[in-house]
Design a protein around this motif. Structure first.
Motif, PDB file in Angstrom:
ATOM      1  N   GLY A 136       0.832  -1.197   0.000  1.00  0.00           N
ATOM      2  CA  GLY A 136       0.000   0.000   0.000  1.00  0.00           C
ATOM      3  C   GLY A 136       0.861   1.239   0.000  1.00  0.00           C
ATOM      4  O   GLY A 136       2.069   1.182   0.257  1.00  0.00           O
ATOM      5  N   SER A 137       0.245   2.368  -0.285  1.00  0.00           N
ATOM      6  CA  SER A 137       0.965   3.636  -0.330  1.00  0.00           C
ATOM      7  C   SER A 137       1.396   4.066   1.067  1.00  0.00           C
ATOM      8  O   SER A 137       0.857   3.591   2.078  1.00  0.00           O
ATOM      9  CB  SER A 137       0.075   4.724  -0.956  1.00  0.00           C
ATOM     10  OG  SER A 137      -0.332   4.358  -2.254  1.00  0.00           O
ATOM     11  N   SER A 138       2.359   4.964   1.133  1.00  0.00           N
ATOM     12  CA  SER A 138       2.806   5.497   2.416  1.00  0.00           C
ATOM     13  C   SER A 138       1.628   6.126   3.151  1.00  0.00           C
ATOM     14  O   SER A 138       0.811   6.843   2.554  1.00  0.00           O
ATOM     15  CB  SER A 138       3.894   6.549   2.196  1.00  0.00           C
ATOM     16  OG  SER A 138       5.033   5.971   1.607  1.00  0.00           O
ATOM     17  N   CYS A 141      -0.830   4.407   4.591  1.00  0.00           N
ATOM     18  CA  CYS A 141      -2.066   3.620   4.506  1.00  0.00           C
ATOM     19  C   CYS A 141      -2.322   2.798   5.769  1.00  0.00           C
ATOM     20  O   CYS A 141      -3.407   2.264   5.952  1.00  0.00           O
ATOM     21  CB  CYS A 141      -2.046   2.712   3.290  1.00  0.00           C
ATOM     22  SG  CYS A 141      -0.857   1.349   3.414  1.00  0.00           S
ATOM     23  N   GLU A 163       9.381  -3.097   5.719  1.00  0.00           N
ATOM     24  CA  GLU A 163      10.118  -2.527   4.593  1.00  0.00           C
ATOM     25  C   GLU A 163      11.623  -2.692   4.787  1.00  0.00           C
ATOM     26  O   GLU A 163      12.369  -1.704   4.841  1.00  0.00           O
ATOM     27  CB  GLU A 163       9.725  -1.063   4.399  1.00  0.00           C
ATOM     28  CG  GLU A 163       8.245  -0.881   4.101  1.00  0.00           C
ATOM     29  CD  GLU A 163       7.908   0.492   3.555  1.00  0.00           C
ATOM     30  OE1 GLU A 163       8.685   1.003   2.731  1.00  0.00           O
ATOM     31  OE2 GLU A 163       6.881   1.042   3.946  1.00  0.00           O
ATOM     32  N   HIS A 198       7.574  -2.812  -0.678  1.00  0.00           N
ATOM     33  CA  HIS A 198       7.270  -2.251  -1.987  1.00  0.00           C
ATOM     34  C   HIS A 198       7.925  -3.077  -3.095  1.00  0.00           C
ATOM     35  O   HIS A 198       7.868  -2.699  -4.265  1.00  0.00           O
ATOM     36  CB  HIS A 198       7.759  -0.796  -2.078  1.00  0.00           C
ATOM     37  CG  HIS A 198       6.851   0.178  -1.392  1.00  0.00           C
ATOM     38  ND1 HIS A 198       7.115   0.719  -0.154  1.00  0.00           N
ATOM     39  CD2 HIS A 198       5.665   0.698  -1.774  1.00  0.00           C
ATOM     40  CE1 HIS A 198       6.136   1.534   0.187  1.00  0.00           C
ATOM     41  NE2 HIS A 198       5.240   1.540  -0.771  1.00  0.00           N
ATOM     42  N   ASP A 204      -5.493   0.451   1.960  1.00  0.00           N
ATOM     43  CA  ASP A 204      -5.686   1.779   1.399  1.00  0.00           C
ATOM     44  C   ASP A 204      -6.489   2.614   2.392  1.00  0.00           C
ATOM     45  O   ASP A 204      -7.610   2.246   2.752  1.00  0.00           O
ATOM     46  CB  ASP A 204      -6.425   1.702   0.056  1.00  0.00           C
ATOM     47  CG  ASP A 204      -6.563   3.060  -0.602  1.00  0.00           C
ATOM     48  OD1 ASP A 204      -5.525   3.660  -0.952  1.00  0.00           O
ATOM     49  OD2 ASP A 204      -7.716   3.532  -0.746  1.00  0.00           O
ATOM     50  N   LYS A 205      -5.872   3.659   2.882  1.00  0.00           N
ATOM     51  CA  LYS A 205      -6.520   4.582   3.816  1.00  0.00           C
ATOM     52  C   LYS A 205      -7.089   3.856   5.032  1.00  0.00           C
ATOM     53  O   LYS A 205      -8.195   4.123   5.495  1.00  0.00           O
ATOM     54  CB  LYS A 205      -7.614   5.389   3.111  1.00  0.00           C
ATOM     55  CG  LYS A 205      -7.080   6.272   1.986  1.00  0.00           C
ATOM     56  CD  LYS A 205      -8.178   7.044   1.302  1.00  0.00           C
ATOM     57  CE  LYS A 205      -7.618   7.918   0.174  1.00  0.00           C
ATOM     58  NZ  LYS A 205      -8.698   8.651  -0.541  1.00  0.00           N
ATOM     59  N   ARG A 230      -8.077   1.155  -7.114  1.00  0.00           N
ATOM     60  CA  ARG A 230      -7.002   1.696  -6.276  1.00  0.00           C
ATOM     61  C   ARG A 230      -5.748   0.833  -6.349  1.00  0.00           C
ATOM     62  O   ARG A 230      -4.633   1.340  -6.399  1.00  0.00           O
ATOM     63  CB  ARG A 230      -7.472   1.842  -4.824  1.00  0.00           C
ATOM     64  CG  ARG A 230      -8.502   2.958  -4.631  1.00  0.00           C
ATOM     65  CD  ARG A 230      -8.777   3.181  -3.149  1.00  0.00           C
ATOM     66  NE  ARG A 230      -9.745   4.237  -2.923  1.00  0.00           N
ATOM     67  CZ  ARG A 230      -9.468   5.542  -2.903  1.00  0.00           C
ATOM     68  NH1 ARG A 230      -8.227   5.946  -3.122  1.00  0.00           N
ATOM     69  NH2 ARG A 230     -10.411   6.421  -2.666  1.00  0.00           N
ATOM     70  N   PHE A 269      -2.115   1.825  -7.833  1.00  0.00           N
ATOM     71  CA  PHE A 269      -0.923   1.670  -6.999  1.00  0.00           C
ATOM     72  C   PHE A 269       0.149   0.885  -7.738  1.00  0.00           C
ATOM     73  O   PHE A 269       1.316   1.282  -7.790  1.00  0.00           O
ATOM     74  CB  PHE A 269      -1.299   0.965  -5.693  1.00  0.00           C
ATOM     75  CG  PHE A 269      -0.127   0.560  -4.850  1.00  0.00           C
ATOM     76  CD1 PHE A 269       0.578   1.501  -4.106  1.00  0.00           C
ATOM     77  CD2 PHE A 269       0.272  -0.772  -4.796  1.00  0.00           C
ATOM     78  CE1 PHE A 269       1.673   1.122  -3.334  1.00  0.00           C
ATOM     79  CE2 PHE A 269       1.359  -1.152  -4.019  1.00  0.00           C
ATOM     80  CZ  PHE A 269       2.057  -0.200  -3.284  1.00  0.00           C
ATOM     81  N   ARG A 310       1.955   2.674 -10.609  1.00  0.00           N
ATOM     82  CA  ARG A 310       2.952   3.668 -10.216  1.00  0.00           C
ATOM     83  C   ARG A 310       4.297   3.025  -9.889  1.00  0.00           C
ATOM     84  O   ARG A 310       5.314   3.717  -9.817  1.00  0.00           O
ATOM     85  CB  ARG A 310       2.465   4.468  -9.006  1.00  0.00           C
ATOM     86  CG  ARG A 310       1.307   5.394  -9.289  1.00  0.00           C
ATOM     87  CD  ARG A 310       1.122   6.401  -8.183  1.00  0.00           C
ATOM     88  NE  ARG A 310       0.825   5.777  -6.904  1.00  0.00           N
ATOM     89  CZ  ARG A 310      -0.407   5.524  -6.469  1.00  0.00           C
ATOM     90  NH1 ARG A 310      -1.447   5.830  -7.233  1.00  0.00           N
ATOM     91  NH2 ARG A 310      -0.609   4.957  -5.298  1.00  0.00           N
ATOM     92  N   LEU A 311       4.300   1.727  -9.664  1.00  0.00           N
ATOM     93  CA  LEU A 311       5.537   1.037  -9.284  1.00  0.00           C
ATOM     94  C   LEU A 311       6.242   0.491 -10.512  1.00  0.00           C
ATOM     95  O   LEU A 311       7.098   1.134 -11.086  1.00  0.00           O
ATOM     96  CB  LEU A 311       5.223  -0.069  -8.277  1.00  0.00           C
ATOM     97  CG  LEU A 311       4.685   0.427  -6.923  1.00  0.00           C
ATOM     98  CD1 LEU A 311       4.302  -0.745  -6.041  1.00  0.00           C
ATOM     99  CD2 LEU A 311       5.710   1.304  -6.214  1.00  0.00           C
TER     100      LEU A 311
END
Length: 258
Positions: A40-42, A44, A171, A203, A219-220, A240, A244, A247-248
């Motif tokens: 998930g995004s930073s 989340c 991570e 990631h 997500d959120k 979503r 995500f 973008r990677l």
């Protein structure tokens, strides 16, 4: 949800930081021997979720059971916390090695102080796990003499010296130069192949696809999508998650077929 085969079980889990709701009633489980990738995004909530599993964060609502210890009970005490910490190892983004101690001393400290093992037994254990991560020849070195990848492998070996039943990775490659990432992922892949139960916030989508059994996409503060790693990462259902992944590295994830 049936908890009988789960080593980690969470239901309607909530975590707040003041007025900020980070985890908003999420539910899931981890079975023994499974590798779960949390993506998930930073911001989340994925690192917060991981920190709840070893009670670095206390939850505000819902139920959380780890290795039959109910972390959501108000009666959860320090004795149970010590038991939890011996069963659940954690590897952070930063290596958190003691700079004034050698690699060997970093590895033998907790087994001696927490588990009550002798210096001889702790040293043998440290040698075993340094061999496993390919750093037996660095036992007398100090952290400042190691590369970032070597430091992270030492951090993994240090956690393994406690003989944990579950390993949490937050991570673990994010602070490394790109050319050092592979050596850490290789150690983690070896642990997975040996049947270690692992929850990995990452990631590294190719690692998640090839090594993880299941993926949880946050997500959120909610679970937006979860399921088989290959299915989720190759054929995401939610907009979503598709955004995500795009973008990677879409060429290595979305276009791969099972």
């Amino acid at each position: 949800m049936n908890t009988s085969h789960s080593v980690i079980f969470f239901e309607n889990l909530e975590k707040d930081f003041g007025s900020l709701k980070v985890l908003k009633g999420i539910t899931g489980e981890v079975h023994r021997g499974e590798v779960i990738a949390v993506i998930g995004s930073s911001g989340c909530g994925k690192s917060t979720l991981l920190r709840c599993f070893n009670r670095l964060e206390t939850i505000n609502g819902g139920r959380l059971v780890v290795n039959d210890l109910d972390l959501s009970q108000p009666s959860f005490n320090n004795k149970q916390l010590r038991q939890l910490r011996t069963q659940v190892g954690m590897v952070f983004q930063q290596f958190n090695l003691f700079p004034h101690l050698s690699v060997l001393e970093n590895l033998t400290l907790a087994p001696r102080k927490v588990l009550g093992k002798s210096l001889k037994e702790s040293t043998q254990l440290a040698g075993l796990y340094l061999e496993k991560v390919g750093l037996f020849d660095k036992a007398s070195a100090y952290p400042e003499q190691l590369s970032g990848g070597q430091k992270q492998r030492v951090a993994i070996a240090r956690s393994l010296c406690m003989n944990p039943q579950i390993m949490l990775f937050d991570e673990p490659t994010s602070a490394l130069d790109p050319e050092l990432v592979g050596e850490v992922l290789q150690v983690m892949q070896q642990l997975a192949a040996e049947g270690m139960t692992m929850v990995v916030v990452t990631h590294e989508m190719q690692f998640a696809r090839e090594v993880a059994h299941r993926v949880i996409f946050l997500d959120k503060g909610v679970v937006e999508e979860q399921g088989s790693a290959r299915e989720v990462l190759s054929h995401p259902q939610s907009d979503r998650l598709r955004a995500f992944l795009s973008r990677l590295n879409p060429s290595s994830v979305l276009s791969n077929e099972c």
